[in-house]
Design a protein around this motif. Sequence first.
Motif, PDB file in Angstrom:
ATOM      1  N   ALA A 173      -6.554   9.905  -2.815  1.00  0.00           N
ATOM      2  CA  ALA A 173      -5.191   9.379  -2.824  1.00  0.00           C
ATOM      3  C   ALA A 173      -4.417   9.842  -1.593  1.00  0.00           C
ATOM      4  O   ALA A 173      -3.734   9.052  -0.929  1.00  0.00           O
ATOM      5  CB  ALA A 173      -4.474   9.802  -4.103  1.00  0.00           C
ATOM      6  N   ALA A 174      -4.527  11.140  -1.281  1.00  0.00           N
ATOM      7  CA  ALA A 174      -3.804  11.692  -0.129  1.00  0.00           C
ATOM      8  C   ALA A 174      -4.319  11.087   1.187  1.00  0.00           C
ATOM      9  O   ALA A 174      -3.534  10.719   2.073  1.00  0.00           O
ATOM     10  CB  ALA A 174      -3.947  13.211  -0.112  1.00  0.00           C
ATOM     11  N   HIS A 175      -5.642  10.982   1.309  1.00  0.00           N
ATOM     12  CA  HIS A 175      -6.247  10.418   2.523  1.00  0.00           C
ATOM     13  C   HIS A 175      -5.844   8.959   2.692  1.00  0.00           C
ATOM     14  O   HIS A 175      -5.528   8.518   3.808  1.00  0.00           O
ATOM     15  CB  HIS A 175      -7.773  10.551   2.433  1.00  0.00           C
ATOM     16  CG  HIS A 175      -8.505   9.913   3.572  1.00  0.00           C
ATOM     17  ND1 HIS A 175      -8.894   8.588   3.530  1.00  0.00           N
ATOM     18  CD2 HIS A 175      -8.925  10.403   4.764  1.00  0.00           C
ATOM     19  CE1 HIS A 175      -9.529   8.298   4.657  1.00  0.00           C
ATOM     20  NE2 HIS A 175      -9.559   9.368   5.421  1.00  0.00           N
ATOM     21  N   SER A 176      -5.829   8.214   1.600  1.00  0.00           N
ATOM     22  CA  SER A 176      -5.483   6.790   1.664  1.00  0.00           C
ATOM     23  C   SER A 176      -4.047   6.595   2.122  1.00  0.00           C
ATOM     24  O   SER A 176      -3.758   5.698   2.931  1.00  0.00           O
ATOM     25  CB  SER A 176      -5.679   6.141   0.285  1.00  0.00           C
ATOM     26  OG  SER A 176      -7.018   6.266  -0.140  1.00  0.00           O
ATOM     27  N   MET A 177      -3.148   7.415   1.616  1.00  0.00           N
ATOM     28  CA  MET A 177      -1.751   7.306   2.024  1.00  0.00           C
ATOM     29  C   MET A 177      -1.600   7.616   3.510  1.00  0.00           C
ATOM     30  O   MET A 177      -0.875   6.926   4.235  1.00  0.00           O
ATOM     31  CB  MET A 177      -0.870   8.242   1.190  1.00  0.00           C
ATOM     32  CG  MET A 177       0.625   8.070   1.452  1.00  0.00           C
ATOM     33  SD  MET A 177       1.665   8.923   0.251  1.00  0.00           S
ATOM     34  CE  MET A 177       1.230  10.638   0.611  1.00  0.00           C
ATOM     35  N   LEU A 178      -2.309   8.645   3.988  1.00  0.00           N
ATOM     36  CA  LEU A 178      -2.261   9.006   5.400  1.00  0.00           C
ATOM     37  C   LEU A 178      -2.765   7.865   6.271  1.00  0.00           C
ATOM     38  O   LEU A 178      -2.130   7.496   7.279  1.00  0.00           O
ATOM     39  CB  LEU A 178      -3.087  10.267   5.650  1.00  0.00           C
ATOM     40  CG  LEU A 178      -3.264  10.681   7.121  1.00  0.00           C
ATOM     41  CD1 LEU A 178      -1.915  11.022   7.742  1.00  0.00           C
ATOM     42  CD2 LEU A 178      -4.219  11.869   7.233  1.00  0.00           C
ATOM     43  N   LEU A 179      -3.905   7.278   5.906  1.00  0.00           N
ATOM     44  CA  LEU A 179      -4.475   6.192   6.709  1.00  0.00           C
ATOM     45  C   LEU A 179      -3.590   4.952   6.693  1.00  0.00           C
ATOM     46  O   LEU A 179      -3.516   4.216   7.690  1.00  0.00           O
ATOM     47  CB  LEU A 179      -5.874   5.845   6.195  1.00  0.00           C
ATOM     48  CG  LEU A 179      -7.058   6.526   6.905  1.00  0.00           C
ATOM     49  CD1 LEU A 179      -7.211   6.014   8.332  1.00  0.00           C
ATOM     50  CD2 LEU A 179      -6.883   8.034   6.919  1.00  0.00           C
ATOM     51  N   ASP A 211       0.821  -1.217   0.000  1.00  0.00           N
ATOM     52  CA  ASP A 211       0.000   0.000   0.000  1.00  0.00           C
ATOM     53  C   ASP A 211       0.856   1.268   0.000  1.00  0.00           C
ATOM     54  O   ASP A 211       0.494   2.256  -0.643  1.00  0.00           O
ATOM     55  CB  ASP A 211      -0.935   0.014   1.219  1.00  0.00           C
ATOM     56  CG  ASP A 211      -2.288  -0.593   0.915  1.00  0.00           C
ATOM     57  OD1 ASP A 211      -2.648  -0.673  -0.270  1.00  0.00           O
ATOM     58  OD2 ASP A 211      -2.994  -0.984   1.863  1.00  0.00           O
ATOM     59  N   VAL A 212       1.965   1.256   0.731  1.00  0.00           N
ATOM     60  CA  VAL A 212       2.829   2.437   0.778  1.00  0.00           C
ATOM     61  C   VAL A 212       3.311   2.789  -0.624  1.00  0.00           C
ATOM     62  O   VAL A 212       3.201   3.935  -1.075  1.00  0.00           O
ATOM     63  CB  VAL A 212       4.037   2.197   1.719  1.00  0.00           C
ATOM     64  CG1 VAL A 212       5.058   3.317   1.565  1.00  0.00           C
ATOM     65  CG2 VAL A 212       3.572   2.108   3.157  1.00  0.00           C
ATOM     66  N   VAL A 213       3.843   1.791  -1.338  1.00  0.00           N
ATOM     67  CA  VAL A 213       4.327   2.029  -2.701  1.00  0.00           C
ATOM     68  C   VAL A 213       3.183   2.456  -3.611  1.00  0.00           C
ATOM     69  O   VAL A 213       3.293   3.417  -4.376  1.00  0.00           O
ATOM     70  CB  VAL A 213       5.007   0.759  -3.262  1.00  0.00           C
ATOM     71  CG1 VAL A 213       5.490   1.001  -4.698  1.00  0.00           C
ATOM     72  CG2 VAL A 213       6.183   0.340  -2.386  1.00  0.00           C
ATOM     73  N   GLY A 214       2.064   1.752  -3.503  1.00  0.00           N
ATOM     74  CA  GLY A 214       0.935   2.026  -4.391  1.00  0.00           C
ATOM     75  C   GLY A 214       0.348   3.407  -4.210  1.00  0.00           C
ATOM     76  O   GLY A 214       0.082   4.114  -5.189  1.00  0.00           O
ATOM     77  N   PHE A 215       0.145   3.826  -2.966  1.00  0.00           N
ATOM     78  CA  PHE A 215      -0.488   5.123  -2.737  1.00  0.00           C
ATOM     79  C   PHE A 215       0.465   6.287  -2.982  1.00  0.00           C
ATOM     80  O   PHE A 215       0.022   7.378  -3.334  1.00  0.00           O
ATOM     81  CB  PHE A 215      -1.094   5.182  -1.336  1.00  0.00           C
ATOM     82  CG  PHE A 215      -2.369   4.399  -1.217  1.00  0.00           C
ATOM     83  CD1 PHE A 215      -3.414   4.612  -2.106  1.00  0.00           C
ATOM     84  CD2 PHE A 215      -2.534   3.440  -0.232  1.00  0.00           C
ATOM     85  CE1 PHE A 215      -4.587   3.892  -2.021  1.00  0.00           C
ATOM     86  CE2 PHE A 215      -3.709   2.708  -0.134  1.00  0.00           C
ATOM     87  CZ  PHE A 215      -4.737   2.937  -1.035  1.00  0.00           C
ATOM     88  N   VAL A 216       1.771   6.073  -2.812  1.00  0.00           N
ATOM     89  CA  VAL A 216       2.729   7.111  -3.216  1.00  0.00           C
ATOM     90  C   VAL A 216       2.625   7.335  -4.728  1.00  0.00           C
ATOM     91  O   VAL A 216       2.595   8.476  -5.203  1.00  0.00           O
ATOM     92  CB  VAL A 216       4.164   6.722  -2.812  1.00  0.00           C
ATOM     93  CG1 VAL A 216       5.185   7.625  -3.514  1.00  0.00           C
ATOM     94  CG2 VAL A 216       4.346   6.827  -1.308  1.00  0.00           C
ATOM     95  N   CYS A 217       2.558   6.246  -5.478  1.00  0.00           N
ATOM     96  CA  CYS A 217       2.392   6.352  -6.934  1.00  0.00           C
ATOM     97  C   CYS A 217       1.093   7.071  -7.284  1.00  0.00           C
ATOM     98  O   CYS A 217       1.067   7.933  -8.170  1.00  0.00           O
ATOM     99  CB  CYS A 217       2.395   4.961  -7.573  1.00  0.00           C
ATOM    100  SG  CYS A 217       3.983   4.129  -7.565  1.00  0.00           S
ATOM    101  N   LEU A 218       0.011   6.711  -6.589  1.00  0.00           N
ATOM    102  CA  LEU A 218      -1.287   7.292  -6.894  1.00  0.00           C
ATOM    103  C   LEU A 218      -1.321   8.782  -6.573  1.00  0.00           C
ATOM    104  O   LEU A 218      -1.857   9.582  -7.351  1.00  0.00           O
ATOM    105  CB  LEU A 218      -2.387   6.563  -6.119  1.00  0.00           C
ATOM    106  CG  LEU A 218      -3.828   6.959  -6.464  1.00  0.00           C
ATOM    107  CD1 LEU A 218      -4.131   6.649  -7.920  1.00  0.00           C
ATOM    108  CD2 LEU A 218      -4.824   6.246  -5.554  1.00  0.00           C
ATOM    109  N   VAL A 219      -0.748   9.180  -5.431  1.00  0.00           N
ATOM    110  CA  VAL A 219      -0.723  10.596  -5.056  1.00  0.00           C
ATOM    111  C   VAL A 219       0.040  11.416  -6.093  1.00  0.00           C
ATOM    112  O   VAL A 219      -0.415  12.482  -6.536  1.00  0.00           O
ATOM    113  CB  VAL A 219      -0.091  10.775  -3.654  1.00  0.00           C
ATOM    114  CG1 VAL A 219       0.246  12.244  -3.405  1.00  0.00           C
ATOM    115  CG2 VAL A 219      -1.039  10.267  -2.581  1.00  0.00           C
TER     116      VAL A 219
END
Length: 323
Positions: free
Chosen positions: A132-138, A89-97
């Motif tokens: 995307a930002a909220h998901s990375m934070l959570l 998730d860390v890698v994925g959401f950084v990419c998405l953001v």
Amino acid sequence: MINAILQSSLYKKHCQADKILMPLSVVLGVTVGAIVSGNNELSPNYRPVSSIMGWTYFFMWAISFWPQVITNYKNQSTLGLAPDKLIYDVVGFVCLVLYECFMYFVPVVREAYAYTHDGKIPEVEINDVWFAAHSMLLTFIVIGQMIYYDGKEQMPTTGAIILSSVLGIVIALGLVSVYMAREVDCLVCSFLNWLYLLSSIKVLITVLKFYPQVLSNLRRKSTQGWNIYGTWLDLTGSILSILQLTLDCYDQNDWKGVEGNFVKMALGVISGSYDIIFIIQHYILYPNTGDDRVVEGSAAGGVELKYTKVVQDDGDGDDAASV
């Protein structure tokens, strides 16, 4: 101590609170969607409909993270939650953001996209960026819970660490190649290709990240520690996300919009498919082990969890049974 917690009225209120998250998401989505103007490129009659769908799926996807956070807090443990998923998730959401922010906020990137797509702008909305930002934070919050509550008991596998590291290196090398191509090619076009690389990696991560949780549930023959209300929210959000993108493209008579926001379509399809698997596991395969309360055990290595299960209250206050 555990039995006392499970029998407490505060705990039961938290369990019931999960059930109001779906209607809460709908109310928030309709309210905000009706207020926000929406995409000006869409037809006036359809624009508010798209806005409402977009904000509703945003709230459903965003709120879908919170039941798991609450479950971890109530249990004072993340046992039952596969740690490999969080690494991915860390890698994925950084990419998405990065993808969503550049596609939405940077004019030169949007112009380059329009140049390569017959003048059409990217099908990326502000709610996509906030999600995307909220998901990375959570994700970082849940990782913090995992470290704080369970420490070395919840360690990702070596394979997940290696694969995530390799993907990180690929992202870095892609950015270096963009910089090196500035003398021989269009810098913005090269950067646009790098954003496409990020979106492809995010899709790959989405394919991979749920598998460890599915496997953990299969090995334990239980969905203990995995909050099913988050799954229902995610599934409904996925359906609305796909529907919004499809109708937006139909309204603009531009089906290349699916290609332009392929990551959004893929995320909806893949996440929704995994959600159905989790629902089958929770309600059909392991219906008697679906409580989200966990006492001890590990999801990483497939160790069977020991847990305390609450049976239906018969009115005498003694409604906890050890399994």
